[in-house]
Design an enzyme around this catalytic site. Structure first.
Site, PDB file in Angstrom:
ATOM      1  N   ARG A 119       0.845  -1.189   0.000  1.00  0.00           N
ATOM      2  CA  ARG A 119       0.000   0.000   0.000  1.00  0.00           C
ATOM      3  C   ARG A 119       0.879   1.237   0.000  1.00  0.00           C
ATOM      4  O   ARG A 119       2.079   1.164   0.246  1.00  0.00           O
ATOM      5  CB  ARG A 119      -0.945   0.007   1.206  1.00  0.00           C
ATOM      6  N   GLU A 158      -3.498   7.459   7.101  1.00  0.00           N
ATOM      7  CA  GLU A 158      -2.146   7.445   7.658  1.00  0.00           C
ATOM      8  C   GLU A 158      -1.121   8.033   6.685  1.00  0.00           C
ATOM      9  O   GLU A 158      -0.179   7.372   6.231  1.00  0.00           O
ATOM     10  CB  GLU A 158      -1.744   6.021   8.055  1.00  0.00           C
ATOM     11  N   CYS A 166      10.463  10.290  -0.858  1.00  0.00           N
ATOM     12  CA  CYS A 166      10.789   9.749  -2.172  1.00  0.00           C
ATOM     13  C   CYS A 166      11.967  10.550  -2.729  1.00  0.00           C
ATOM     14  O   CYS A 166      12.051  11.770  -2.535  1.00  0.00           O
ATOM     15  CB  CYS A 166       9.589   9.849  -3.113  1.00  0.00           C
ATOM     16  N   CYS A 168      13.097  10.198  -6.095  1.00  0.00           N
ATOM     17  CA  CYS A 168      13.118  10.089  -7.554  1.00  0.00           C
ATOM     18  C   CYS A 168      13.351  11.463  -8.182  1.00  0.00           C
ATOM     19  O   CYS A 168      13.379  12.491  -7.502  1.00  0.00           O
ATOM     20  CB  CYS A 168      11.809   9.488  -8.055  1.00  0.00           C
ATOM     21  N   GLU A 315      -8.165   4.638  15.193  1.00  0.00           N
ATOM     22  CA  GLU A 315      -7.751   3.240  15.188  1.00  0.00           C
ATOM     23  C   GLU A 315      -7.009   2.910  16.472  1.00  0.00           C
ATOM     24  O   GLU A 315      -6.158   3.691  16.915  1.00  0.00           O
ATOM     25  CB  GLU A 315      -6.799   2.927  14.016  1.00  0.00           C
ATOM     26  N   LYS A 364      -4.040 -10.288   8.431  1.00  0.00           N
ATOM     27  CA  LYS A 364      -5.001 -11.300   8.893  1.00  0.00           C
ATOM     28  C   LYS A 364      -4.798 -11.679  10.356  1.00  0.00           C
ATOM     29  O   LYS A 364      -5.712 -12.200  11.004  1.00  0.00           O
ATOM     30  CB  LYS A 364      -4.931 -12.543   8.009  1.00  0.00           C
TER      31      LYS A 364
END
Length: 683
Positions: A119, A158, A166, A168, A315, A364
């Site tokens: 993700r 989040e 990054c 790049c 959360e 899971k």
């Protein structure tokens, strides 16, 4: 703004505290959905977050939007009396996006391109990502802005958890553009970055790069600016989504879930200012035997982000998580204590990741409200019991936490302190903040964690445990606070650099020298695991320095014997300075826990700060103030029963409390007290 938006949200929920979690129906066959809604009602759930990771279902091919699944689940939840916090789904681009736009995949500092398969696999500076995400948000807002289930918009998820930085070429150009806007020209950049050192002076903007992997220590100000740029790049994406939602869905509040001390990657204060409601994620560190104190720190920081207003716990976990080295399950009663501790410290919503535990995928083994074992489980019984508890606490909603102490917290200082070139690798930001916070927690004293630029006037005491970087304005604000009668305590290595990470010349602690009445000539960090003794017999670690009082009095010294007092034996370790009408303290070392608790206890007493209640060790006491009553939360984290002076009614049991509250081991009470004369209303 957070308080007003939460009132509107609570109205959509029928009043009271929000309760629920992430709901991912796309992971389950249709016949499970009806059972989900039935069990949500049984558990007392009134709010769920939907769509966080559903981009591949909502847009299965480029420009092909399919909303049938989401239409059905929104209707089903509304019919079941469950409101929706609808996510924009932009945190996880689908595989087709990465295949079509490989240039949008993030690149690490050493040049490694990260591929699709998890993700947040996108470069925050990618125009292709911003455009695709914006189109999806527009379609969602147009379709669901008037849906009766919609109570809240959830922007992204989040921000920066996995892709904050990054390196790049696209990011490099965006970094240069950000620097141009900040400094104007290369002369300004060269001056700020101190490029006269190591022949780094830039003569063309094309020469300027992010701090990619290099042969030696990178330029510290370049590193600091890249942290700032990276946070701002994500903030720009947040603002883009928020602008679409505000334009197409006015009146519906929006938020995003911040990670706070779990990650230092984005400036939480800057994101909080762009949200109608502050919302955070908080997960215990299983390896920490005092993890409930870290929980409280995060909760107090969440409150500080919103200026003291109530907030949402978006959360946390019912039991074990899946991503720590050893994922420890919560013991019986621990989930309840954790949730009530958040409520004690200002949360008007208690939500989890997630509703139904996944049977496949990377998470899971992450616990959920409805576990793999179904309803005949410890977790489910605790989930339904907590739903009843939160319903009993409905009247607490909207009240505010009482705190007379502010602890200054700043992501910029965190980034600067942990750059590659500092006097000791053992000086870590959260370690210092947590040590001072834990001392307060053990004393039963509640504090707000606030930005250094916040107005300190409503507090009695301001603590500065680890603010190596500070601006002139913020330092002057603290000095004015003390001069006018406030109290402050400052930790070592604070005030030593300005906002550009340039050393403040003339002696340490730089910006705070006059306020503290001291001057430090040189730092003497300690070796790994080395400790020294102080004049009262207590121990200290990590740091010593050569302090010269210039108006301050010495409260504690390093022991006179060099064998125990270390390299600055006999010199001041803790000082106290009468400054104007107030008092400032300087702590030039890291006292061990008992010594720090005793020291900060004295500082609090002198400042007139008192505990919420007289509690034994391991019992948490926090007070929330409402317009008609105050609410004393007592949470017993120990294996022993505790007796606490209190009077009122325990909202959780309905029992009267006449003089003393008997809090059983591992249990909690929330006592409604009549509001003392003169107490300010919460709203």
């Amino acid at each position: 703004m957070s308080g007003d938006a939460l009132r509107r949200l609570s109205g959509r929920l029928g009043g009271g505290i929000a309760y629920g979690g992430d709901y991912n129906p796309e992971q389950w066959p249709r016949e499970v959905w009806d059972e989900d809604v039935r069990l949500m009602r049984e558990a007392g759930v009134n709010l769920v977050t939907v769509g966080v990771f559903s981009w591949a279902f909502l847009e299965p091919r480029p420009g092909q939007y399919e909303f049938g699944l989401l239409d059905e689940i929104m209707d089903l939840l509304h019919a079941g009396g469950v409101a929706v916090d609808l996510a924009t789904a932009t945190a996880s681009p689908p595989p087709w996006f990465s295949l079509r736009h490989p240039e949008a995949l993030p690149v690490t500092a050493d040049g490694t391109r990260l591929w699709h398969g998890s993700r947040q696999t996108f470069c925050p500076s990618s125009p292709a990502y911003a455009e695709a995400a914006g189109r999806l948000v527009e379609r969602l807002a147009e379709r669901y802005r008037d849906h009766p289930a919609l109570a809240l918009w959830h922007v992204h998820n989040e921000w920066g958890n996995h892709n904050a930085h990054c390196f790049c070429d696209t990011s490099a150009q965006a970094f240069r553009d950000w620097l141009r806007a900040r400094y104007g020209d290369l002369d300004g950049l060269n001056e700020t970055w101190g490029t006269a050192f190591w022949s780094q002076r830039y003569g063309d903007w094309a020469e300027v790069l992010p701090p990619r992997a290099t042969a030696a220590v990178a330029n510290p100000t370049q590193q600091l600016d890249h942290w700032r740029f990276s946070s701002d790049a994500l903030l720009a994406l947040h603002r883009r989504e928020a602008a679409i939602l505000r334009r197409l869905s006015p009146g519906v509040p929006l938020t995003t879930n911040l990670l706070l001390t779990l990650e230092k990657k984005v400036d939480g204060f800057s994101f909080a200012r762009e949200c109608d409601i502050v919302a955070v994620d908080q997960y215990l560190t299983a390896a920490d035997p005092e993890s409930h104190i870290g929980l409280s720190l995060d909760a107090d920081l969440a409150r500080g982000l919103g200026g003291g207003a109530p907030w949402l716990l978006m959360e946390h976990s019912t039991s074990a998580v899946n991503w720590q080295p050893r994922n420890i399950a919560k013991t019986p009663g621990q989930m309840r204590r954790n949730s009530l501790a958040h409520a004690a410290r200002g949360a008007d919503g208690i939500l989890y990741f997630q509703w139904r535990q996944s049977k496949a995928g990377a998470e899971k083994w992450h616990s959920a409200m409805l576990p793999h074992g179904g309803t005949d489980t410890k977790t489910w019984r605790e989930v339904t019991a907590l739903g009843r508890d939160l319903a009993a606490l409905a009247e607490v909603r909207g009240s505010r936490v009482a705190a007379d102490v502010a602890l200054l917290f700043d992501w910029n200082a965190w980034w600067a302190l942990e750059s590659d070139a500092t006097p000791s690798r053992d000086v870590r930001y959260l370690d210092l903040v947590r040590a001072w916070y834990e001392a307060l927690w053990s004393l039963g004293i509640t504090c707000d964690l606030v930005h250094p630029g916040s107005d300190p006037s409503r507090y009695r005491l301001v603590l500065v445990p680890a603010l190596c970087l500070t601006t002139d304005a913020d330092a002057a604000s603290l000095a004015a606070f003390v001069r006018e009668g406030g109290h402050a305590a400052v930790g070592f290595f604070s005030g030593v650099v300005d906002e550009n990470d340039h050393v403040r010349l003339g002696g340490y602690p730089g910006a705070y020298r006059e306020l503290l009445g001291v001057r430090t000539d040189e730092f003497f960090p300690l070796r790994e695991a080395e400790s020294v003794r102080l004049s009262d017999g207590s121990a200290a670690t990590v740091w010593t320095e050569l302090v010269e009082p210039r108006g301050a009095e010495t409260v504690l010294s390093f022991a006179a014997d060099p064998a125990s007092g270390g390299p600055v034996a006999g010199h001041p370790a803790v000082t106290r300075h009468a400054f104007g009408d107030g008092v400032s303290w300087y702590v030039a070392t890291r006292p061990e826990a008992d010594g720090l608790r005793e020291l900060l206890g004295r500082v609090c007493r002198e400042a007139g700060v008192t505990a919420a209640a007289e509690v034994p060790a391991g019992v948490e006491a926090v007070r929330r103030q409402g317009p008609d009553a105050t609410y004393l939360f007592l949470i017993n984290h120990t294996a022993r029963d505790a007796s606490v002076p209190a009077a009122g009614v325990d909202l959780l049991s309905g029992a009267a409390v006449d003089g003393r509250a008997e809090v059983r081991a591992g249990d909690a009470m929330v006592i409604r007290e009549h509001r003392p004369t003169g107490t300010a209303a919460a709203e």
